[in-house]
Scaffold this active site. Sequence first.
Site, PDB file in Angstrom:
ATOM      1  N   ASP A   1     -14.697  -6.480   6.582  1.00 26.97           N
ATOM      2  CA  ASP A   1     -16.159  -6.471   6.567  1.00 26.97           C
ATOM      3  C   ASP A   1     -16.681  -7.316   7.712  1.00 26.97           C
ATOM      4  OD1 ASP A   1     -16.435  -9.325   5.618  1.00 26.97           O
ATOM      5  OD2 ASP A   1     -15.436  -8.498   3.850  1.00 26.97           O
TER       6      ASP A   1
ATOM      7  N   GLU B   1      15.388   4.557  20.311  1.00 30.28           N
ATOM      8  CA  GLU B   1      14.127   4.082  19.715  1.00 30.28           C
ATOM      9  C   GLU B   1      13.576   2.885  20.494  1.00 30.28           C
ATOM     10  OE1 GLU B   1      14.701   5.181  14.976  1.00 30.28           O
ATOM     11  OE2 GLU B   1      15.710   3.409  15.771  1.00 30.28           O
TER      12      GLU B   1
END
Length: 732
Positions: free
Chosen positions: A535, A615
Amino acid sequence: MAIVFNSVDKTYTLTTKNTMYQMKVDECGVLEHTYYGAKMDYMDMHYGVECVYGASFSPNPADYPDEKWAYSYNALHQELSCAGIGDFRLTAMGVRNGDGSFGAEPRFVSANIEKGKYSLSGLPSFYGDDADTLVVTLKDNTNDVYFHLYYGVFEEYDLITRSVVVENKTNCSIKLEKAMTLTLDLPTGSYDMVYFHGRHTRERMLERTSIKHSRISVASMRGASSHMENPFVVVCDKNANEEYGSAWGIGLVYSGNFLISAEKNLQEKTRVVAGINPENFNFEVEPNGKFTCPEVAMVYSDSGFAKMSNSFHKAIRNNLCRGKFKNAMRPVLINNWEGTYFDFNADKLVAMAHEAQKMGVELFVMDDGWFGKRDNDRCALGDWTPNEKKLQGTLSELAQRINNEGMKFGIWFEPECISEDSDLYRAHPDYALAMPNRAPQVSRNQYVLDFSRKDVVDNIYNQLVKVLDSANISYVKWDFNRHITDLYSVALPADKQGEVYHRYMLGLYDLLEKITSKYPDILFESCSGGGGRFDMGMLYYMPQVWTSDNSDAIDRLKIQYGTSFAYPVSTMGAHVSVCPNHQNARVTPLKTRGNVAYFGTYGLELDVTKMTDEEKTEIARQIKEFKKYYELIQRGDYYRLISPFTPDESLYCAWETVKPDGSEALVCAVRYETDACTAPEYVKVKGLCPEKKYRINGGDRVYTGSALMNIGFMLEYDFFSYPSRLYHITLA
Ligand code: GLA
């Protein structure tokens, strides 16, 4: 000046680049709200909100003007609506006077226009010297209760902020039983509300509903803004979409209990109220005392959601987030949580740092489990003492070992909580919120500390400072892994227990202010079981938030898409994690995991020592690519192109970031569904210059900007699950 007083009409008009907001002092001294919408030439817009038809069973104030039988608090568009005096709609303010009566009739006293943005004592708020402030003081027509209405006007971002300070100048205490900041009366019409609900690992799911005659609300009573609802909504025309229609974005700069509610009333007009949730809230204001309501931030757009979102993004980045990191390139970090959970020691962490550094990672974050006896989540919160056995030395030595690998060092805290099995709880059981004679609720095996008490906050502050001063720490993850129950503070008398939720927030904000200002070189990331406190309040203290504990790239599409309505990409913590994913077991290509995390802060959350060479090479490539596009992604204008919430319309989710001058764009498209014999899909780009020529990924075909915006381009389809592509659009 963005604020103009017209002394003939008695109007105050706030003007931003594209919007206008007007209020008027009427003949009774009521501050009527006359307009909020597109910018226009000045006029007194009161005619648009006049009470000419009587609202049925609506009483008149004692001094209502002659002949104006329709004049009623129940029909007036008001800047501040109060309960108890004949306004039967949703109201913002509820004042219990010293004599026990309930009600207030605010009337105009004075107004002041000031250069620069107001600030709020003890509460987060937008800031800016180039903004303007209007303060209008109203007073109850009977008692000496004053309401100071604050308006902040940020011209450039079309942002208008509001707050209310209630001042008691009577000689006895009053109680605020409701202290909501916003009343917004919209013009006649029919509107929708878009809001963002969810749960842990599924935050900010977009939903849309009509505002009808029954009240609709998004709310939290969890003591935190929560995963379940976000304190942000969009009220919009029924046919509004990303680029069309009126949209009013309304967000609270507050992280605690909230309520945003809307209804259509008996005159077919829509009212929205927003602020602290009045449930289990009442606050005493002593004689000469004041109460400050949290700030509400509003953006109006006359052309849909994208424009509104971009205004919020810029305002949040530049005028809400603070500190040296708000616009700096954030370090690429690796967090060990999903890589090790509680099962690590220093050698393990250093081995991870060693591998990660080789791929280009810059910061190593040691998550939960480094303090007290914490080898699981059943103990030790509150005992912020490094576990030197596990760390194989002091915290400072571990930080040094990580630094020696060429990486910065960061650390996790959960300062607001306490485990029953902790030295702090054994010494001070009263530090935890608990009701008398009732065993408190446990959640994740822990209690919440009573942050309404200064001595409790001070204890935690001193512990944090001790740790942060003891080692070379560059980053802090601030977590909060349960919600507040058993609301009761031993430090307050019985009739003040309704203050505890809000006092908790004031205590938390005070601690955050002290810690973040003492350590300006530390990057703070907020977290609450992932995105449970995403928020505008928390963003004032910490410029990024761990968006969700769900790190699956496909679920993240919805989560990040929903989050983007209010919050910029720079605030969204996003990490590449391992497959099968730990939250939902889905397997996605590493490239797709990277592409989605690029539209956030990009980091890693896995055990890099277990990765294959292939990877590792891919991660190294991703870090280089992310850095190449960093400025464009973090500071470009952001567009949602294809929604992941409409699988009937498209199998893709796509979003875009584009330089404000239209010279360069990056589109990310992820295919989240499969079907056989697939149909071609096109995506239309936004924000380009119609007459300029562009190439995509340096290809041969040259497109005009208008073609890319009106026809779009065909999305490539890779024949495996969950493919994704980046499309870099540059001038030809
Ligand atoms: C929360 C956070 C996670 C991790 C754990 C540690 O769930 O969201 O990222 O830090 O706590 O306990």
